[in-house]
Design a protein around this motif. Sequence first.
Motif, mmCIF file in Angstrom:
data_model
loop_
_atom_site.group_PDB
_atom_site.id
_atom_site.type_symbol
_atom_site.label_atom_id
_atom_site.label_comp_id
_atom_site.label_asym_id
_atom_site.label_seq_id
_atom_site.Cartn_x
_atom_site.Cartn_y
_atom_site.Cartn_z
ATOM 1 N N VAL A 90 0.838 -1.205 0.000
ATOM 2 C CA VAL A 90 0.000 0.000 0.000
ATOM 3 C C VAL A 90 0.870 1.251 0.000
ATOM 4 C CG1 VAL A 90 -1.649 1.327 1.376
ATOM 5 C CG2 VAL A 90 -1.977 -1.134 1.052
ATOM 6 N N TRP A 91 2.017 1.178 0.658
ATOM 7 C CA TRP A 91 2.926 2.322 0.765
ATOM 8 C C TRP A 91 4.023 2.285 -0.299
ATOM 9 C CZ3 TRP A 91 1.197 5.874 4.081
ATOM 10 C CH2 TRP A 91 0.309 5.455 5.083
ATOM 11 N N GLY A 92 3.853 1.418 -1.267
ATOM 12 C CA GLY A 92 4.838 1.336 -2.339
ATOM 13 C C GLY A 92 6.075 0.558 -1.950
ATOM 14 N N ARG A 93 5.988 -0.203 -0.876
ATOM 15 C CA ARG A 93 7.117 -1.014 -0.442
ATOM 16 C C ARG A 93 6.741 -2.491 -0.554
ATOM 17 N NH1 ARG A 93 10.691 2.317 2.236
ATOM 18 N NH2 ARG A 93 9.865 4.372 2.803
ATOM 19 N N GLY A 94 7.589 -3.336 -0.160
ATOM 20 C CA GLY A 94 7.295 -4.764 -0.249
ATOM 21 C C GLY A 94 8.540 -5.605 -0.166
ATOM 22 N N GLY A 95 9.609 -4.973 0.239
ATOM 23 C CA GLY A 95 10.845 -5.702 0.361
ATOM 24 C C GLY A 95 10.838 -6.665 1.534
ATOM 25 N N VAL A 96 11.927 -7.425 1.645
ATOM 26 C CA VAL A 96 12.025 -8.421 2.715
ATOM 27 C C VAL A 96 11.966 -7.760 4.077
ATOM 28 C CG1 VAL A 96 13.548 -10.124 3.768
ATOM 29 C CG2 VAL A 96 13.289 -10.063 1.289
ATOM 30 N N GLY A 97 12.691 -6.654 4.238
ATOM 31 C CA GLY A 97 12.707 -5.985 5.531
ATOM 32 C C GLY A 97 11.332 -5.511 5.952
ATOM 33 N N ALA A 98 10.588 -4.893 5.009
ATOM 34 C CA ALA A 98 9.242 -4.415 5.323
ATOM 35 C C ALA A 98 8.314 -5.575 5.667
ATOM 36 C CB ALA A 98 8.694 -3.614 4.142
ATOM 37 N N THR A 99 8.446 -6.690 4.945
ATOM 38 C CA THR A 99 7.590 -7.845 5.211
ATOM 39 C C THR A 99 7.875 -8.442 6.594
ATOM 40 O OG1 THR A 99 7.469 -8.356 2.853
ATOM 41 C CG2 THR A 99 6.888 -10.116 4.393
ATOM 42 N N VAL A 100 9.147 -8.587 6.922
ATOM 43 C CA VAL A 100 9.504 -9.150 8.224
ATOM 44 C C VAL A 100 9.028 -8.232 9.353
ATOM 45 C CG1 VAL A 100 11.421 -9.766 9.736
ATOM 46 C CG2 VAL A 100 11.457 -10.457 7.338
ATOM 47 N N ALA A 101 9.228 -6.911 9.182
ATOM 48 C CA ALA A 101 8.774 -5.978 10.203
ATOM 49 C C ALA A 101 7.261 -6.054 10.377
ATOM 50 C CB ALA A 101 9.206 -4.554 9.833
ATOM 51 N N GLY A 102 6.543 -6.115 9.251
ATOM 52 C CA GLY A 102 5.083 -6.234 9.334
ATOM 53 C C GLY A 102 4.653 -7.551 9.974
ATOM 54 N N TRP A 103 5.377 -8.612 9.637
ATOM 55 C CA TRP A 103 5.081 -9.934 10.216
ATOM 56 C C TRP A 103 5.220 -9.887 11.737
ATOM 57 C CZ3 TRP A 103 7.231 -13.918 13.030
ATOM 58 C CH2 TRP A 103 6.719 -15.197 12.854
ATOM 59 N N LEU A 104 6.325 -9.336 12.191
ATOM 60 C CA LEU A 104 6.545 -9.244 13.636
ATOM 61 C C LEU A 104 5.489 -8.359 14.302
ATOM 62 C CD1 LEU A 104 10.435 -8.890 13.732
ATOM 63 C CD2 LEU A 104 9.074 -10.886 14.406
ATOM 64 N N GLY A 105 5.120 -7.274 13.633
ATOM 65 C CA GLY A 105 4.106 -6.388 14.194
ATOM 66 C C GLY A 105 2.761 -7.079 14.340
ATOM 67 N N LEU A 106 2.369 -7.857 13.339
ATOM 68 C CA LEU A 106 1.092 -8.573 13.412
ATOM 69 C C LEU A 106 1.105 -9.628 14.514
ATOM 70 C CD1 LEU A 106 0.396 -9.032 9.591
ATOM 71 C CD2 LEU A 106 -0.840 -7.535 11.164
ATOM 72 N N VAL A 107 2.219 -10.347 14.645
ATOM 73 C CA VAL A 107 2.322 -11.356 15.703
ATOM 74 C C VAL A 107 2.242 -10.701 17.082
ATOM 75 C CG1 VAL A 107 3.843 -13.060 16.768
ATOM 76 C CG2 VAL A 107 3.572 -13.023 14.294
ATOM 77 N N MET A 108 2.923 -9.584 17.245
ATOM 78 C CA MET A 108 2.893 -8.894 18.526
ATOM 79 C C MET A 108 1.498 -8.351 18.828
ATOM 80 S SD MET A 108 5.788 -9.357 19.835
ATOM 81 C CE MET A 108 5.618 -8.249 21.238
ATOM 82 N N LEU A 109 0.804 -7.869 17.818
ATOM 83 C CA LEU A 109 -0.557 -7.380 18.015
ATOM 84 C C LEU A 109 -1.473 -8.514 18.470
ATOM 85 C CD1 LEU A 109 -2.398 -4.866 17.710
ATOM 86 C CD2 LEU A 109 -2.860 -5.632 15.366
ATOM 87 N N LEU A 110 -1.320 -9.688 17.855
ATOM 88 C CA LEU A 110 -2.121 -10.841 18.243
ATOM 89 C C LEU A 110 -1.753 -11.306 19.650
ATOM 90 C CD1 LEU A 110 -4.321 -12.695 17.123
ATOM 91 C CD2 LEU A 110 -2.521 -14.207 16.269
#
Length: 712
Positions: A90-110
């Motif tokens: 959505v923000w024009g990104r999609g690299g490995v770093g952004a995906t891993v950061a988002g993954w960790l954020g979702l797990v922490m939110l859950l």
Amino acid sequence: MAESVSPHPLRSLVWRLALGAGLGLGLFAAESWLLLRSGLVGVDIPVDGPYAALSAAVRPVLPGLLVRVAAVYVVAGGVFAGVAFGLARVWGRGGVGATVAGWLGLVMLLAWDRAIARPALFDDLPWVRPLLAWLVDHGEPWHPRAVAVAVALVHGAVVLARLPTWKRRLQGAAVVAAGALLLWGAGRAGESTTGEKPPLVVLIGIDAFRPDRLSVLGGSGRVAPHVDRFVAESTLFTRAYTPVAQTEPAWRSLLTARWPHETGVRYALTSDSRMKLHPTFPETFAKAGWSTLFATDCSRFHAEGPASGFATRWQPPRGAVNFLLEKLRYRALGLFADHTVGAAWVPEFIENRALAGIHDPMGYARRLTSRVLAEASEGPTLFAFHATAAHFPGDPVHPFYRRFVSPSEPLERRLRMHFAPVSPGAKGGWTRDGAEALYDELLAQADAQVGHVLDALRAAGRYDDALIILMSDHGESFHEDRPDLAGATPVHGARLSELENRILLAVKPPGGRKQGPSRVDALVRLVDVGPTLLEFSGLPALTGVDGVSLAPLLRGESLAPLALYAETGFTHVSPEVFDVGHWPGAPRAFDAYRIRPDGVVEMGDAAHEAVVMEKDLGAFDGLRWWVDRPRADGTWRRECVGQCEGPDALVLEAWLDVVRGRTAEGDSRKVAGHVDDPRRSLAPGTVRPPQQLLRLRSVQPAGPAHPQPRGG
């Protein structure tokens, strides 16, 4: 100069899914390493002696079990990575770093959400305890959900803003709104049925529910509002009792309408070979063409097999594997798999009350009710559910862990039940008020589960036409008469008493109470439930049983006075704690049990003989108890407590002799063997020559055997 070509979004997504699956697998490997490091018996270390059988039983099933657990981590990891990749795009990104950061954020939110909902999932991790304590005191479920909604709205707004025209933006907003409405409608679908409904009988048992928690019997009205509502719409039996205050033998007496010594099941984990295969009332329903269903969320010390008569049994695995699962603290299962799909894939974990924090009791109630309603729509159905929230590990979920236990108590006491054997000289490890408050929170949780089942029946239009019985299998003692044991592990089955043997029993016939009484004060027994269900359902009665139908009392008619035969079970409390000089010979260690090749845990032969000899045996008619207590010197002491003079007392004493299968001639009595050699002593059921016997008889002053229960 060559132009750089961006990879196709679908190809990028596939790679990100693979990355997420790898992260999930890495999380599984990390949790497995922590489990092995903690010393998981039977997995990482050699075991000898009685533990060898346990290890041998679990090793064959462990690889397949772990593969299914790992699959949850892999799939969940991939799904989370896919969501994280989409959000980053959505923000024009999609690299490995952004995906891993988002993954960790979702797990922490859950994890944030689950830490509030079920804090026992993390309460044994020292490094999170300060944060967990704050969440237990101040966190609300809407906090992480509000953050999740905010994140979704922000990303949705960005997507809409990037659409080329206002028309496209409005179309996108309409699609989102339509999707939300469809999800809401799916949740509401199937809530009611019309047309002719097949017969439905519902039997709900709440483990360890003391009737003094009812508002009509002096309770506060805060512990069990759903049960209180049901009681107001039914007939309450205010003087109902169980013949043995332990779940497995109580349910066997319930199913067969026979006393425990007639069923052969006289304590938890009874060997199948000792069970006497009497007909059960579910068998009668099944023979009449009914679907017969049994469900429980804890089967460690109460599992129903084919001999129960239930054709369908939803329960965690029985035996050694179930005890192993407590060691397999794969916490992320409580994050990733606490839903319908996860419950179908790894039911041993998600549907298992014994796994603190991983089991979701309210989700379990929703899934269970959906299955029952689907079954009941197909034809006549008998459904029995045993709710075990008050059982160990005793971890109340949100909002129940804030209800009654003081916030000043230690976190570990607020979030879990603590178990400790009680022997002579033992002292309580907490406070009685704290122990009772935790008990009330657990009952409130069970009440909410039961309330969901009853509300679902109402919503489906099945409540009014169903025959529903709400009961408990036993009560609970908090050592009210022993200040020195205040805060010690509560107990049931250790003594014959109001606190442990008195139970909840309320009946709503089809069509409501109608002209029947709102309450019945006559003494009734757990063994009377089956005959009552059969008569109301128009099915043949069980023959040669000890229970009777309570239908006359439910119609407002009279019934000949009843008496209760009762015996103690086998508990973590040595009988010497309450009765100095009592025969104490039953072993209370793991080697009292044996592991069958199929993994079932059962009492060993030598321990069985000792347990049976240790039992108190008694009779109760509402005014007096006659109790036979085995002594360490090999004799029996018969005691009467209550109104012990007059012909009625003698009638009850004679009835006790008849039920026990003894004669009243001379001084002949069955006796327990001497404590020095339990393997050579005589068990109850054998008779020594009269000259070798000593009968001790004592009468205690009139009054209750133990303090009257107090309100909740």
